[in-house]
Design a protein around this motif. Structure first.
Motif, PDB file in Angstrom:
ATOM      1  N   GLY A  64       0.786  -1.220   0.000  1.00 52.82           N
ATOM      2  CA  GLY A  64       0.000   0.000   0.000  1.00 52.82           C
ATOM      3  C   GLY A  64       0.816   1.266   0.000  1.00 52.82           C
ATOM      4  N   ALA A  65       2.122   1.158   0.294  1.00 51.85           N
ATOM      5  CA  ALA A  65       3.003   2.326   0.262  1.00 51.85           C
ATOM      6  C   ALA A  65       3.652   2.430  -1.115  1.00 51.85           C
ATOM      7  CB  ALA A  65       4.076   2.217   1.333  1.00 51.85           C
ATOM      8  N   ARG A  66       4.255   3.556  -1.384  1.00 54.75           N
ATOM      9  CA  ARG A  66       5.071   3.659  -2.588  1.00 54.75           C
ATOM     10  C   ARG A  66       6.415   2.989  -2.327  1.00 54.75           C
ATOM     11  NH1 ARG A  66       4.255   9.190  -6.050  1.00 54.75           N
ATOM     12  NH2 ARG A  66       2.079   8.809  -6.571  1.00 54.75           N
ATOM     13  N   HIS A  67       6.973   2.387  -3.383  1.00 51.93           N
ATOM     14  CA  HIS A  67       8.209   1.619  -3.253  1.00 51.93           C
ATOM     15  C   HIS A  67       9.263   2.152  -4.210  1.00 51.93           C
ATOM     16  CE1 HIS A  67       5.394  -1.987  -2.189  1.00 51.93           C
ATOM     17  NE2 HIS A  67       5.512  -1.132  -1.181  1.00 51.93           N
ATOM     18  N   LEU A  68      10.504   2.193  -3.736  1.00 55.65           N
ATOM     19  CA  LEU A  68      11.642   2.550  -4.576  1.00 55.65           C
ATOM     20  C   LEU A  68      12.687   1.458  -4.401  1.00 55.65           C
ATOM     21  CD1 LEU A  68      12.647   4.827  -6.463  1.00 55.65           C
ATOM     22  CD2 LEU A  68      13.783   5.829  -4.478  1.00 55.65           C
ATOM     23  N   LEU A  69      13.067   0.790  -5.487  1.00 52.90           N
ATOM     24  CA  LEU A  69      14.000  -0.331  -5.440  1.00 52.90           C
ATOM     25  C   LEU A  69      15.296   0.021  -6.159  1.00 52.90           C
ATOM     26  CD1 LEU A  69      11.522  -3.213  -6.377  1.00 52.90           C
ATOM     27  CD2 LEU A  69      11.914  -2.161  -4.147  1.00 52.90           C
ATOM     28  N   ARG A  70      16.414  -0.166  -5.497  1.00 54.14           N
ATOM     29  CA  ARG A  70      17.722   0.145  -6.075  1.00 54.14           C
ATOM     30  C   ARG A  70      18.755  -0.895  -5.630  1.00 54.14           C
ATOM     31  NH1 ARG A  70      14.912   2.440  -8.859  1.00 54.14           N
ATOM     32  NH2 ARG A  70      14.784   4.667  -9.363  1.00 54.14           N
ATOM     33  N   ASP A  71      19.891  -0.906  -6.305  1.00 56.35           N
ATOM     34  CA  ASP A  71      21.022  -1.742  -5.907  1.00 56.35           C
ATOM     35  C   ASP A  71      21.663  -1.170  -4.642  1.00 56.35           C
ATOM     36  OD1 ASP A  71      20.692  -3.381  -8.070  1.00 56.35           O
ATOM     37  OD2 ASP A  71      22.456  -2.684  -9.156  1.00 56.35           O
ATOM     38  N   GLY A  72      22.253  -2.056  -3.845  1.00 54.51           N
ATOM     39  CA  GLY A  72      23.041  -1.571  -2.719  1.00 54.51           C
ATOM     40  C   GLY A  72      22.932  -2.450  -1.493  1.00 54.51           C
ATOM     41  N   SER A  73      23.892  -2.282  -0.602  1.00 57.71           N
ATOM     42  CA  SER A  73      23.909  -3.019   0.657  1.00 57.71           C
ATOM     43  C   SER A  73      23.044  -2.307   1.687  1.00 57.71           C
ATOM     44  CB  SER A  73      25.348  -3.124   1.181  1.00 57.71           C
ATOM     45  OG  SER A  73      25.779  -1.863   1.677  1.00 57.71           O
ATOM     46  N   HIS A  74      23.022  -2.840   2.897  1.00 60.24           N
ATOM     47  CA  HIS A  74      22.157  -2.291   3.946  1.00 60.24           C
ATOM     48  C   HIS A  74      22.602  -0.906   4.416  1.00 60.24           C
ATOM     49  CE1 HIS A  74      18.967  -2.618   6.845  1.00 60.24           C
ATOM     50  NE2 HIS A  74      19.781  -2.334   7.836  1.00 60.24           N
ATOM     51  N   ILE A  75      23.775  -0.468   4.011  1.00 65.98           N
ATOM     52  CA  ILE A  75      24.207   0.882   4.372  1.00 65.98           C
ATOM     53  C   ILE A  75      24.136   1.838   3.188  1.00 65.98           C
ATOM     54  CG2 ILE A  75      25.664   0.177   6.302  1.00 65.98           C
ATOM     55  CD1 ILE A  75      28.069   0.328   4.405  1.00 65.98           C
ATOM     56  N   ALA A  76      23.593   1.377   2.066  1.00 64.88           N
ATOM     57  CA  ALA A  76      23.564   2.197   0.855  1.00 64.88           C
ATOM     58  C   ALA A  76      22.809   3.500   1.054  1.00 64.88           C
ATOM     59  CB  ALA A  76      22.937   1.415  -0.297  1.00 64.88           C
ATOM     60  N   SER A  77      21.797   3.488   1.908  1.00 62.30           N
ATOM     61  CA  SER A  77      20.955   4.671   2.081  1.00 62.30           C
ATOM     62  C   SER A  77      21.418   5.600   3.185  1.00 62.30           C
ATOM     63  CB  SER A  77      19.511   4.243   2.369  1.00 62.30           C
ATOM     64  OG  SER A  77      19.422   3.607   3.634  1.00 62.30           O
ATOM     65  N   VAL A  78      22.459   5.213   3.923  1.00 65.34           N
ATOM     66  CA  VAL A  78      22.842   6.017   5.091  1.00 65.34           C
ATOM     67  C   VAL A  78      24.332   6.315   5.193  1.00 65.34           C
ATOM     68  CG1 VAL A  78      20.880   5.357   6.535  1.00 65.34           C
ATOM     69  CG2 VAL A  78      22.929   3.898   6.484  1.00 65.34           C
ATOM     70  N   SER A  79      25.150   5.721   4.334  1.00 63.92           N
ATOM     71  CA  SER A  79      26.595   5.862   4.490  1.00 63.92           C
ATOM     72  C   SER A  79      27.271   6.155   3.154  1.00 63.92           C
ATOM     73  CB  SER A  79      27.191   4.578   5.085  1.00 63.92           C
ATOM     74  OG  SER A  79      28.588   4.691   5.241  1.00 63.92           O
TER      75      SER A  79
END
Length: 287
Positions: free
Chosen positions: A237-252
Motif C-alpha cells: 500500500g506504500a510507494r516503493h523505490l528499489l535500487r542496488d546496494g547493501s544495507h548501508i547504501a541509504s545512510v553511508s
C-alpha cells in the motif's frame, strides 16, 4: 516483484531537489537503526552514518534533528518515545528512519494524532516483516547471549530490540496491525526504499553484506541487501523505490554509495517540495 535497477540511475527524478531551498522551513527528524548511535559516534574516525543525509537536507533548507533512542531497546518502547516526540513538535515533521528505526516510526504513526504531526514518512531499508539474520542470531544461544551482553555494554538498550526483528515476531505484529497500517497509508505519504545487492563482486564494508546476502539467498531470502530481504522492506500500500546496494547504501557515503541521491529520489516520488506534500493515492511500485 520488479528487481532493482542499478544505482547509476539514482539521479533520475531528482530535478528540483538538488536546488537548495526546496525543503526550506521543513522540520525533519532522523531515526537511527539498530546500533545507529554507536556508528554515528564513530564519525571522528571517518565513518558516515546519516551525517551526509543530514548535511544534504540542511543544504535544502530543512531543519534537521536526530531522535535519540536506545536502538537495542524493544520496538514498542522506542515507538512510544518517538510518539511523544512527534506530539511535542510545534509543526509537522518529515520522518526519515533507517532499518529498525522504520519499524518504530511505523508503530508510532499508528496513533492518528501523531501521524497528523507528519508531512511524510520515508522508511530506508526497514525489515517490516523481519530479517533471517535476526532469526539466526536469536536461535543460536551463544550468539543471542553475546548480542544481549553487547547491547548492555554499549548502553543502547537491553537487546530485546534484536529479538523484535525476527520474522516470527514481525509477521505477528504486521498481521495484528494490518487495518491500522492500511488506514495510515491512506492518509499519510509513505515511501519504502529497499535495496538489493547485485551479482558483481563487492569490496570493503559492502563485501560483508554480500556474504550475508549469499547466505540468505541459500535459505530462500532473495533478493536482499545483506540484512533485509527486499520483500520485507516493502509495506503493502506504500510507494516503493528499489535500487542496488547493501544495507548501508541509504545512510553511508563511500564505496560508490550515494545516500543523498537515494533520498532525493524518494522525496521526489513523494512530491515533497516547497509547496508541501500533496495527497497521494493508493500505493504502487515505482519501476
Amino acid at each position: 516483484m520488479t528487481l532493482p535497477r542499478p544505482m547509476t540511475g539514482a539521479a533520475e527524478g531528482r530535478e528540483g531537489l538538488d536546488r537548495p531551498g526546496n525543503l526550506a522551513g521543513q522540520r525533519v527528524l532522523l531515526v537511527h537503526g539498530l546500533m545507529g548511535e554507536v556508528m554515528a559516534a564513530l564519525r571522528p574516525i571517518g565513518l558516515d552514518y546519516m551525517h551526509g543525509l543530514a548535511a544534504w537536507l540542511r543544504a535544502q533548507g530543512a531543519e534537521v534533528d536526530v531522535v535519540r533512542l536506545p536502538t537495542a531497546a524493544p520496538i514498542a518502547r522506542n515507538a512510544e518515545r518517538l510518539r511523544e516526540v512527534l506530539l511535542a513538535e510545534p509543526s509537522p515533521v518529515l520522518l526519515i528512519a533507517h532499518s529498525k528505526g522504520g519499524l518504530e516510526a511505523l508503530a508510532a504513526l499508528l496513533d492518528p494524532v501523531a501521524a497528523a504531526r507528519c508531512t511524510g514518512f520515508v522508511a530506508l531499508q526497514s525489515p517490516f516483516f523481519g530479517s533471517p539474520i535476526a532469526d539466526a542470531v536469536t536461535r543460536a544461544r551463544p550468539l543471542d547471549a553475546a548480542a544481549m551482553g553487547l547491547a548492555r555494554l554499549l548502553r543502547i538498550g537491553n537487546g530485546e530490540g534484536l529479538r523484535d526483528l525476527t520474522t516470527t515476531r514481525r509477521a505477528a505484529w504486521m498481521e495484528a496491525h494490518a487495518q491500522s497500517i492500511a488506514a495510515l497509508l491512506a492518509r499519510l505519504p509513505v515511501i519504502c526504499l529497499a535495496t538489493a545487492l547485485p551479482a558483481r563482486s563487492l569490496r570493503g564494508r559492502d563485501r560483508i553484506y554480500g556474504l550475508a546476502a549469499r547466505w540468505m539467498a541459500q535459505r530462500g531470502a532473495w533478493p536482499s541487501d545483506g540484512l533485509v530481504p527486499v520483500a520485507s522492506a516493502l509495506l503493502p500500500g506504500a510507494r516503493h523505490l528499489l535500487r542496488d546496494g547493501s544495507h548501508i547504501a541509504s545512510v553511508s557515503r563511500g564505496g560508490g554509495r550515494d545516500p543523498a541521491g537515494l533520498l532525493a529520489e524518494a522525496l521526489a516520488v513523494l512530491g515533497l517540495s516547497r509547496e508541501g506534500a500533496p495527497p497521494i493515492p493508493d500505493g504502487r511500485q515505482i519501476e
